[in-house]
Design an enzyme around this catalytic site. Structure first.
Site, PDB file in Angstrom:
ATOM      1  N   ASP A  89       0.870  -1.183   0.000  1.00 20.26           N
ATOM      2  CA  ASP A  89       0.000   0.000   0.000  1.00 20.26           C
ATOM      3  C   ASP A  89       0.905   1.231   0.000  1.00 20.26           C
ATOM      4  O   ASP A  89       1.523   1.558   1.016  1.00 20.26           O
ATOM      5  CB  ASP A  89      -0.899   0.024   1.243  1.00 20.26           C
ATOM      6  CG  ASP A  89      -2.038  -0.984   1.169  1.00 20.26           C
ATOM      7  OD1 ASP A  89      -1.932  -1.943   0.375  1.00 20.26           O
ATOM      8  OD2 ASP A  89      -3.021  -0.828   1.919  1.00 20.26           O
ATOM      9  N   LYS A 151      -6.716   3.247  -3.309  1.00 18.98           N
ATOM     10  CA  LYS A 151      -7.104   3.236  -1.892  1.00 18.98           C
ATOM     11  C   LYS A 151      -7.354   4.660  -1.417  1.00 18.98           C
ATOM     12  O   LYS A 151      -6.613   5.581  -1.764  1.00 18.98           O
ATOM     13  CB  LYS A 151      -5.998   2.573  -1.074  1.00 18.98           C
ATOM     14  CG  LYS A 151      -6.230   2.568   0.444  1.00 18.98           C
ATOM     15  CD  LYS A 151      -5.072   1.881   1.164  1.00 18.98           C
ATOM     16  CE  LYS A 151      -5.168   2.037   2.677  1.00 18.98           C
ATOM     17  NZ  LYS A 151      -4.031   1.396   3.380  1.00 18.98           N
ATOM     18  N   LYS A 180     -10.010   0.150  -2.577  1.00 12.82           N
ATOM     19  CA  LYS A 180      -9.925  -0.126  -1.144  1.00 12.82           C
ATOM     20  C   LYS A 180     -10.410   1.090  -0.373  1.00 12.82           C
ATOM     21  O   LYS A 180      -9.855   2.184  -0.500  1.00 12.82           O
ATOM     22  CB  LYS A 180      -8.498  -0.473  -0.731  1.00 12.82           C
ATOM     23  CG  LYS A 180      -8.351  -0.732   0.778  1.00 12.82           C
ATOM     24  CD  LYS A 180      -6.951  -1.203   1.132  1.00 12.82           C
ATOM     25  CE  LYS A 180      -6.751  -1.307   2.643  1.00 12.82           C
ATOM     26  NZ  LYS A 180      -5.410  -1.808   3.010  1.00 12.82           N
TER      27      LYS A 180
END
Length: 222
Positions: A89, A151, A180
């Protein structure tokens, strides 16, 4: 729907102990969450404990502000993979996004995607700092750069994911990337709504409460 399979069980606060990480891992194994998301220093330990359980190890790069140079993010990514990370991430260069600097944004994301060598890369765009046009701009660039997910948030901004964020990202990426939602997910109802609007993964430190139908008090790091 198996809500547990959407959850990246997360512990990314500034003060985290080995005991905290072991509790996170125990919960992830018990409830079969998709992954645990931990800081790079905990990746090797998490990998050793999660081997053979089906739970993935996720870590962060350029965290939490995205202000690392692309080559530094690439180095972080390579080291995380050596330690056993399955998913990365990364925090995007938010200033480059807000400045509409297409070249900087692309270079930033591509550096991590290349270093990840085919592993899942989620690009954290920090929606709290962006308007709809900026969210659309960076989401499309993330797709072009080869990212797997867009995300929403790090947990260090003024807010986490909103339904509006998810709708905007989904409109931008279509079926070309996954989404996400991270933060702002305080109940099972919140989680299901995010999924309904297009989220494929949920980042939260309240995963156990969510699947039990309990409401989080909000004093958590996601």
């Amino acid at each position: 729907m198996k809500l547990n399979t959407y959850i990246d069980h997360t512990k990314l606060g500034p003060i985290v102990t080995l005991s905290d990480i072991d509790t996170l891992i125990d919960e992830a194994i018990e409830h079969q969450f998709k992954s645990v998301c931990v800081s790079p220093i905990w990746v090797a330990h998490a990998k050793s404990r999660l081997e053979g359980t089906g739970v993935l190890v996720c870590t962060v790069v350029g965290f939490p502000f995205g202000t690392h140079l692309p080559k530094v993010k690439a180095f972080e990514t390579k080291e995380a993979i050596k330690q056993g990370a399955d998913e990365i991430d990364m925090v995007v260069d938010v200033d480059a996004v807000r400045s509409k600097d297409r070249s900087r944004v692309s270079k930033d994301i591509k550096a991590v995607v290349k270093a990840a060598q085919g592993r899942t890369v989620k690009v954290i765009i920090e929606t709290a700092y962006l308007d709809k046009k900026q969210i659309t701009f960076v989401s499309k660039l993330a797709v072009k750069a080869g990212a797997t997910f867009v995300k929403t948030s790090t947990g260090y901004a003024s807010r986490g994911a909103s339904v509006e964020d998810i709708v905007t990202i989904k409109k931008a990426v279509g079926d070309d990337a996954l989404i996400k939602a991270s933060g702002g997910i305080r109940s099972k109802e919140d989680a299901l709504l995010m999924i309904e609007k297009g989220a494929n993964r949920l980042g939260t430190s309240s995963g156990v409460k969510l699947i039990k139908g309990e409401t989080s008090d909000g004093n958590t790091t996601y």
